[in-house]
Write a protein that holds these residues in place. Structure first.
Motif, short mmCIF file in Angstrom:
data_model
loop_
_atom_site.label_atom_id
_atom_site.label_comp_id
_atom_site.label_asym_id
_atom_site.label_seq_id
_atom_site.Cartn_x
_atom_site.Cartn_y
_atom_site.Cartn_z
N VAL A 101 0.83 -1.20 0.00
CA VAL A 101 0.00 0.00 0.00
C VAL A 101 0.87 1.26 0.00
CG1 VAL A 101 -1.57 1.37 1.43
CG2 VAL A 101 -2.08 -1.02 0.98
N ALA A 102 1.98 1.22 0.73
CA ALA A 102 2.86 2.39 0.80
C ALA A 102 3.59 2.63 -0.52
CB ALA A 102 3.88 2.21 1.92
N LEU A 103 3.77 1.59 -1.32
CA LEU A 103 4.53 1.71 -2.57
C LEU A 103 3.64 1.80 -3.80
CD1 LEU A 103 7.28 -1.00 -1.91
CD2 LEU A 103 7.52 1.48 -1.70
N ALA A 104 2.36 1.54 -3.65
CA ALA A 104 1.47 1.46 -4.81
C ALA A 104 1.39 2.79 -5.53
CB ALA A 104 0.07 1.03 -4.35
N GLY A 105 1.25 2.69 -6.85
CA GLY A 105 1.02 3.88 -7.65
C GLY A 105 2.29 4.57 -8.10
#
Length: 257
Positions: A101-105
């Motif tokens: 989630v912290a790295l997504a996108g």
């Protein structure tokens, strides 16, 4: 009457912001190259609309968001339901979901352009990536909140896996799913703009990048306004009502703003 009052109350902060903006820029005499006046931005919006540039950029961005969102829903929902229904799978994948989630996108943009080149493919991948983990994780949480007696009753009645998915797990997780969709689309929209700055020659992110190269701050702010308005329209007119109706229908939580 209450609806009118609610709309006025919602728009009031924006009206106040515009007033402060106009007064500060006029009082300081800051040049447009540094920061434009409200009227400069309005003129830029009119020019972009008249030339058709605005519709081309908005159309490209919305198309990429729609494709990425559909792909995220199709892939994240079954994955999230499977994790929520299986304690072993959940225990194995949950830490990876939290980590991702912290790295997504946005963090994936460099490698997305290496894999898929510059164009729609890389941008759609970023939108999908930004949405997938938030949606899958919220789906997992939604399945976990389904009352255990309900699951046992469904199994005791001989409910098969397909019916269990469509008639028990997915409906029971739906409030969390819609919340995840709302959060994920916010992530996806930010990822879209960032990816368009780097990987495309059309879209609102690209319009920002192009305007920065020519020091057209009026176009930069106009593009930012369009991005904000589009997200507000999606969130307030589509996602928030959908979340509210879902929560009220299934009675899982209290209120949604």
């Amino acid at each position: 009457m209450n609806r009118t009052r609610s709309v006025v109350w919602f728009l009031a902060p924006f009206a106040a912001l515009l007033a402060v903006w106009a007064v500060v820029v006029a009082a300081t005499g800051v040049p447009m190259r540094i920061f434009p006046q409200v009227t400069d931005v309005v003129r830029a919006l009119v020019t972009m609309t008249a030339s058709g540039e605005l519709f081309a950029h908005v159309g490209a961005s919305l198309r990429r968001v729609l494709i990425g969102a559909v792909l995220a829903v199709v892939t994240a929902l079954p994955f999230g339901v499977a994790l929520g229904a299986s304690p072993r799978l959940s225990a194995f994948f949950a830490p990876l979901l939290r980590f991702s989630v912290a790295l997504a996108g946005i963090a994936w943009i460099p490698i997305a352009t290496l894999w898929l080149g510059y164009g729609d493919g890389a941008v759609i991948f970023i939108v999908w990536n930004a949405m997938f983990f938030a949606l899958a994780y919220n789906t997992l949480l939604g399945v976990r909140r389904i009352p255990v007696p309900l699951l046992r009753a469904a199994r005791s009645m001989g409910t098969g896996r397909v019916r269990m998915f469509w008639e028990v797990l997915l409906p029971g997780a739906l409030p969390s799913v819609v919340t995840g969709l709302r959060i994920g689309l916010g992530y996806g929209w930010r990822g879209l703009v960032a990816a368009e700055i780097i990987a495309t020659s059309a879209g609102l992110g690209y319009a920002l990048f192009l305007a920065q190269k020519t020091f057209s701050t009026d176009v930069i702010i106009a593009s930012m306004v369009i991005i904000g308005v589009l997200w507000l329209v999606m969130d307030r007119l589509l996602l928030a009502p959908l979340e509210r109706r879902t929560v009220q229908r299934w009675g899982m939580t209290a209120g949604v703003s």
